[in-house]
Design a protein around this motif. Structure first.
Motif, PDB file in Angstrom:
ATOM      1  N   LEU A   1      -5.623  -4.009  -7.023  1.00  0.00           N
ATOM      2  CA  LEU A   1      -6.432  -3.702  -8.194  1.00  0.00           C
ATOM      3  C   LEU A   1      -5.723  -4.167  -9.462  1.00  0.00           C
ATOM      4  CD1 LEU A   1      -8.467  -0.552  -8.965  1.00  0.00           C
ATOM      5  CD2 LEU A   1      -6.744  -1.273 -10.618  1.00  0.00           C
TER       6      LEU A   1
ATOM      7  N   GLU B   1     -13.725   1.059  -8.895  1.00  0.00           N
ATOM      8  CA  GLU B   1     -12.791   0.525  -7.897  1.00  0.00           C
ATOM      9  C   GLU B   1     -13.425   0.490  -6.519  1.00  0.00           C
ATOM     10  OE1 GLU B   1      -8.551   1.780  -5.753  1.00  0.00           O
ATOM     11  OE2 GLU B   1      -9.014   2.533  -7.761  1.00  0.00           O
ATOM     12  N   VAL B   2     -14.102   1.581  -6.141  1.00  0.00           N
ATOM     13  CA  VAL B   2     -14.762   1.637  -4.833  1.00  0.00           C
ATOM     14  C   VAL B   2     -15.816   0.540  -4.732  1.00  0.00           C
ATOM     15  CG1 VAL B   2     -16.264   3.012  -3.337  1.00  0.00           C
ATOM     16  CG2 VAL B   2     -14.317   4.092  -4.482  1.00  0.00           C
TER      17      VAL B   2
ATOM     18  N   THR C   1      -8.896   4.782  -1.740  1.00  0.00           N
ATOM     19  CA  THR C   1      -8.343   4.321  -3.015  1.00  0.00           C
ATOM     20  C   THR C   1      -6.859   4.641  -3.153  1.00  0.00           C
ATOM     21  OG1 THR C   1      -9.163   6.363  -4.046  1.00  0.00           O
ATOM     22  CG2 THR C   1     -10.543   4.403  -4.240  1.00  0.00           C
TER      23      THR C   1
ATOM     24  N   VAL D   1     -12.586   5.212 -10.827  1.00  0.00           N
ATOM     25  CA  VAL D   1     -12.504   5.334  -9.363  1.00  0.00           C
ATOM     26  C   VAL D   1     -13.765   4.779  -8.714  1.00  0.00           C
ATOM     27  CG1 VAL D   1     -12.374   6.941  -7.425  1.00  0.00           C
ATOM     28  CG2 VAL D   1     -10.933   7.288  -9.434  1.00  0.00           C
TER      29      VAL D   1
ATOM     30  N   LYS E   1      -5.131   1.958  -1.141  1.00  0.00           N
ATOM     31  CA  LYS E   1      -5.607   0.601  -1.412  1.00  0.00           C
ATOM     32  C   LYS E   1      -5.904  -0.119  -0.086  1.00  0.00           C
ATOM     33  CE  LYS E   1      -5.351   0.855  -5.886  1.00  0.00           C
ATOM     34  NZ  LYS E   1      -5.322   2.327  -6.002  1.00  0.00           N
TER      35      LYS E   1
ATOM     36  N   GLU F   1     -15.802   9.606  -0.451  1.00  0.00           N
ATOM     37  CA  GLU F   1     -15.571   8.811  -1.662  1.00  0.00           C
ATOM     38  C   GLU F   1     -16.153   9.494  -2.898  1.00  0.00           C
ATOM     39  OE1 GLU F   1     -15.745   4.497   0.681  1.00  0.00           O
ATOM     40  OE2 GLU F   1     -17.530   5.355  -0.264  1.00  0.00           O
TER      41      GLU F   1
ATOM     42  N   VAL G   1     -13.602   3.204   1.689  1.00  0.00           N
ATOM     43  CA  VAL G   1     -12.496   2.778   0.830  1.00  0.00           C
ATOM     44  C   VAL G   1     -11.533   3.941   0.611  1.00  0.00           C
ATOM     45  CG1 VAL G   1     -11.867   1.940  -1.467  1.00  0.00           C
ATOM     46  CG2 VAL G   1     -13.917   1.066  -0.348  1.00  0.00           C
TER      47      VAL G   1
END
Length: 205
Positions: free
Chosen positions: A189, A142-143, A169, A139, A172, A126, A167
């Motif tokens: 998201l 989001e994580v 990304t 990013v 998703k 990640e 995760v």
């Protein structure tokens, strides 16, 4: 400002409120349980108080009230009719997701400081993906949001964001995997400008 976005699907409903009212306006027409009044009275931050009250307006928009909300011993909320609910608020946004099955939601501001703490909640893959991305802050946020949403859905309070959650990304999708259980998730998201909102569902595949 009232409800700004609502997403209705067969098995869940997402509602988002942008908090622009003052606290007095937000308190108008809101009926609270005694336990909720006590919680509210202990909040020292007005920003937190406003988000807390905005959530009650979202409940009303969904046909519920604070009287319908219950919390278990781990602080996980539910509704008296058996529906699942997850709640999040951050600065000027408040959000809820209500579902027939387990659901989770989180909203966070995009802030540069997330880069300084990324190694505390991101695994090596990640971190590498975020570092190589042009929008690193987005990013990483989001994580974080995806992991926070999943954490709210899991029974274990001892999950490690870094070691037990992964995760993806690009897809998703996400997974929680530790010695107690393994669970797959999918998430959506919503980009709210300076904020990221993620809501998660248990994956069927």
């Amino acid at each position: 400002m009232p409800l700004i976005k609502e997403i209705i699907e067969d098995n869940y409903r997402v509602l988002i409120w942008r908090v622009e009212e003052n606290l007095d306006n937000l308190r108008e027409g809101v009926v609270l349980r005694e336990a909720t009044k006590e919680r509210f009275s202990k909040m020292k931050s007005e920003v937190h108080q406003k988000g807390f009250m905005a959530v009650r307006h979202l409940l009303s928009a969904a046909g519920y009230s604070d009287l319908d909300l219950r919390y278990d011993e781990n602080g996980k909320p539910s509704l008296v009719d058996g529906s699942h609910i997850s709640i999040s608020h951050s600065f000027e946004y408040a959000s809820i997701i209500i579902g027939t099955e387990n659901v989770g939601i989180d909203v966070e501001m995009k802030r540069d400081k997330i880069k300084r703490i990324a190694n505390k909640f991101c695994n090596t893959i990640e971190l590498e993906l975020a570092t190589n991305a042009q929008n690193e802050i987005e990013v990483l946020t989001e994580v974080w949001c995806a992991k926070e949403a999943m954490f709210k859905m899991c029974e274990s309070r001892s999950l490690s964001f870094k070691d037990d959650m992964n995760v993806l990304t690009g897809e998703k999708r996400a997974i929680v995997n530790n010695e107690i259980f393994k669970q797959l998730f999918e998430y959506k998201l919503i980009d709210l400008g300076n904020f990221v909102l993620v809501y998660a569902l248990e994956s069927k595949s």
